[in-house]
Design an enzyme around this catalytic site. Structure first.
Site, mmCIF file in Angstrom:
data_model
loop_
_atom_site.group_PDB
_atom_site.id
_atom_site.type_symbol
_atom_site.label_atom_id
_atom_site.label_comp_id
_atom_site.label_asym_id
_atom_site.label_seq_id
_atom_site.Cartn_x
_atom_site.Cartn_y
_atom_site.Cartn_z
ATOM 1 N N THR A 164 0.638 -0.997 0.492
ATOM 2 C CA THR A 164 -0.206 0.247 0.116
ATOM 3 C C THR A 164 0.857 1.345 -0.178
ATOM 4 O O THR A 164 1.694 1.349 0.453
ATOM 5 C CB THR A 164 -0.928 0.201 1.321
ATOM 6 O OG1 THR A 164 -1.854 -1.083 1.275
ATOM 7 C CG2 THR A 164 -2.012 1.178 1.184
ATOM 8 N N GLY A 167 -1.200 6.769 -2.196
ATOM 9 C CA GLY A 167 -2.143 7.128 -3.372
ATOM 10 C C GLY A 167 -2.342 5.655 -4.102
ATOM 11 O O GLY A 167 -3.090 5.768 -5.061
ATOM 12 N N SER A 168 -1.991 4.602 -2.993
ATOM 13 C CA SER A 168 -2.797 3.690 -4.120
ATOM 14 C C SER A 168 -3.091 2.407 -3.244
ATOM 15 O O SER A 168 -2.142 2.023 -2.652
ATOM 16 C CB SER A 168 -1.496 3.119 -4.941
ATOM 17 O OG SER A 168 -0.086 2.453 -4.491
ATOM 18 N N PHE A 194 1.104 2.861 6.356
ATOM 19 C CA PHE A 194 0.171 2.020 6.638
ATOM 20 C C PHE A 194 0.941 0.725 6.390
ATOM 21 O O PHE A 194 -0.115 -0.803 7.341
ATOM 22 C CB PHE A 194 -1.277 2.059 6.338
ATOM 23 C CG PHE A 194 -2.166 2.283 6.068
ATOM 24 C CD1 PHE A 194 -1.973 3.842 6.712
ATOM 25 C CD2 PHE A 194 -2.405 2.434 4.808
ATOM 26 C CE1 PHE A 194 -2.959 4.604 6.583
ATOM 27 C CE2 PHE A 194 -3.652 3.504 4.286
ATOM 28 C CZ PHE A 194 -3.408 4.809 6.082
ATOM 29 N N GLU A 401 -5.959 -5.867 4.045
ATOM 30 C CA GLU A 401 -6.037 -7.485 2.721
ATOM 31 C C GLU A 401 -6.553 -6.879 1.470
ATOM 32 O O GLU A 401 -7.503 -8.608 1.215
ATOM 33 C CB GLU A 401 -5.648 -8.381 3.666
ATOM 34 C CG GLU A 401 -4.789 -8.405 4.729
ATOM 35 C CD GLU A 401 -3.910 -9.326 4.681
ATOM 36 O OE1 GLU A 401 -2.933 -8.392 3.541
ATOM 37 O OE2 GLU A 401 -3.073 -10.356 5.404
#
Length: 419
Positions: A164, A167-168, A194, A401
């Site tokens: 992660t 921006g994605s 994160f 996930e």
């Protein structure tokens, strides 16, 4: 044979005695026994029941008594996790020749469910660590496997999964962290968001862009803590999952040997998704453990709490609610275990079933925990009672996930493609 060897390793450590969880009203429920209709050992082999018992006992003795403290003080319980690794829980589905237990995906689900009854947050991190170790074991060269897997399986070193970015999130294939080939090194620039364990862990399994746009331009490399150019953001303040740190992972001209790549160039997205298929089973299993504990906590509270001159267990409305909670728990468990078997067998329906299991189990188990809190009334909102922590810790399971909205997309795509 691998399962037998792992079982012998578990047995040598013996079983654990129950201790009263400080203020959490937890082990008292365990000692009442498990009602037959929600017994998680139903349908398991004798060997699986042994794994499960060791995990339940470890959860009750080594995790539950500290669950509130780890949450309150945001402690990463390294030594407790290393004790879990001594039982074979550091590399559950990693091959034995590099230190793993060599167990199946179903065995893994059974273990994570049991451990989560003691602390869902800590077990969730252990599940992520296991996923990283499996990725290195499965896609790494023999040199990488021998270098990293033994220390990961013993939890002398800890791992983090880095996909992660700021921006994605759900659109993982649009990640921007790039890796330019310079001689025999990739030079990484970008950041990840994160990241569980970020800053405290030793090994980072990183998805980065070595080619053009889209999933085929993504590769996977292993970055070690201490590599020049690797740094970390501030420790995030979270609603739950407080026994594991979460930080941004930042790469600034971070040079990583090409030999640290998993698989071939352009295979990174595929590796990441294969890791997540198992990760979805793992995180669903953590939700099962929290829900299982919460059903027992609610049952116990209904049997001792009196209102209007009688125990709450005499209320037909609450009886019906408890019955619904138990039914949703068992249905979730069956779905998760079915998906685990499909993944182990590499069946064509495995991806969809893993998504279904993650979607259904994390939604239903959060609802179960939340209802258990409601049954506790005002007491459920106090941190002296474990139920509120289960609610906080598994709420994020519906997000990570792959969000449950993305799970719906995967399931629908599978249905429509086959039609």
């Amino acid at each position: 044979m691998a399962a037998t060897a792992a079982l012998c390793r578990l047995s040598r450590l013996g079983s654990y005695s129950f201790k009263r969880s400080r203020g959490l009203i937890f082990n008292r429920v365990q000692s009442r026994g498990i009602a037959a209709c929600i017994d998680p050992s139903i349908g398991l082999t004798d060997e699986q029941k042994e794994f499960q018992k060791v995990a339940f006992d470890f959860a009750a003795n080594e995790m539950a008594p500290h669950m509130a403290e780890w949450d309150q003080n945001e402690m990463f319980p390294v030594e407790t996790m290393r004790k879990a690794a001594q039982l074979g829980f550091g590399g559950i589905y990693v091959q034995p020749e590099v230190g793993g237990s060599g167990l199946s995906r179903l065995d893994t689900s059974i273990i994570f469910e049991a451990l989560s009854t003691g602390c869902a947050s800590t077990t969730a991190y252990i599940s992520i660590h296991n996923m990283c170790a499996w990725m290195i074991d499965t896609f790494g060269s023999n040199e990488l496997r021998e270098k990293f897997c033994p220390d990961l399986c013993s939890m002398e070193k800890f791992a983090s999964y880095c996909l992660t970015e700021p921006g994605s999130g759900s659109d993982a294939a649009s990640l921007l962290t790039n890796a330019k080939l310079q001689g025999d090194h990739y030079v990484l620039n970008g950041s990840k968001a994160f990241i569980s364990g970020g800053g405290d862990t030793d090994v980072y399994v990183v998805m980065c862009r070595t080619g053009g746009k889209g999933p085929k331009g993504i590769s996977c490399v292993v970055v070690e803590k201490g590599t020049p150019g690797l740094s970390f953001g501030k420790k995030e303040k979270k609603v739950g999952w407080n026994s594991q740190p979460t930080r941004a992972v930042i790469f600034e001209d971070c040079a990583v040997p090409v030999t640290n790549r998993l698989g071939v160039e352009g295979q990174g997205f595929n590796i990441a998704m294969k890791g997540l298929n198992g990760g979805r089973i793992n995180i669903a299993s953590c939700s099962l453990g929290a829900a299982h504990a919460s059903v027992q906590l609610a049952r116990d509270h209904l049997c001792i709490r009196k209102q209007f001159g009688e125990t709450l267990s005499n209320s037909q409305f609450l009886q019906f609610k408890l019955a619904e909670m138990a039914t949703r728990l068992v249905a979730s468990r069956l779905m998760v275990r079915q998906a685990a078997v499909a993944l182990q067998e590499d069946r064509p329906d495995a991806v969809a079933l893993c998504s279904m299991a993650k979607l259904f189990a994390t939604d239903e188990c959060f609802s179960i925990c939340n209802q258990a809190l409601q049954m506790h009334g005002g007491y459920g909102y106090l941190k002296d009672y474990a139920v509120q922590q289960f609610v906080r810790d598994i709420r994020v399971h519906q997000i990570l996930e792959g969000t449950n909205e993305v799970m719906r997309m995967i399931i629908a795509r599978n249905l429509l493609t086959e039609s």
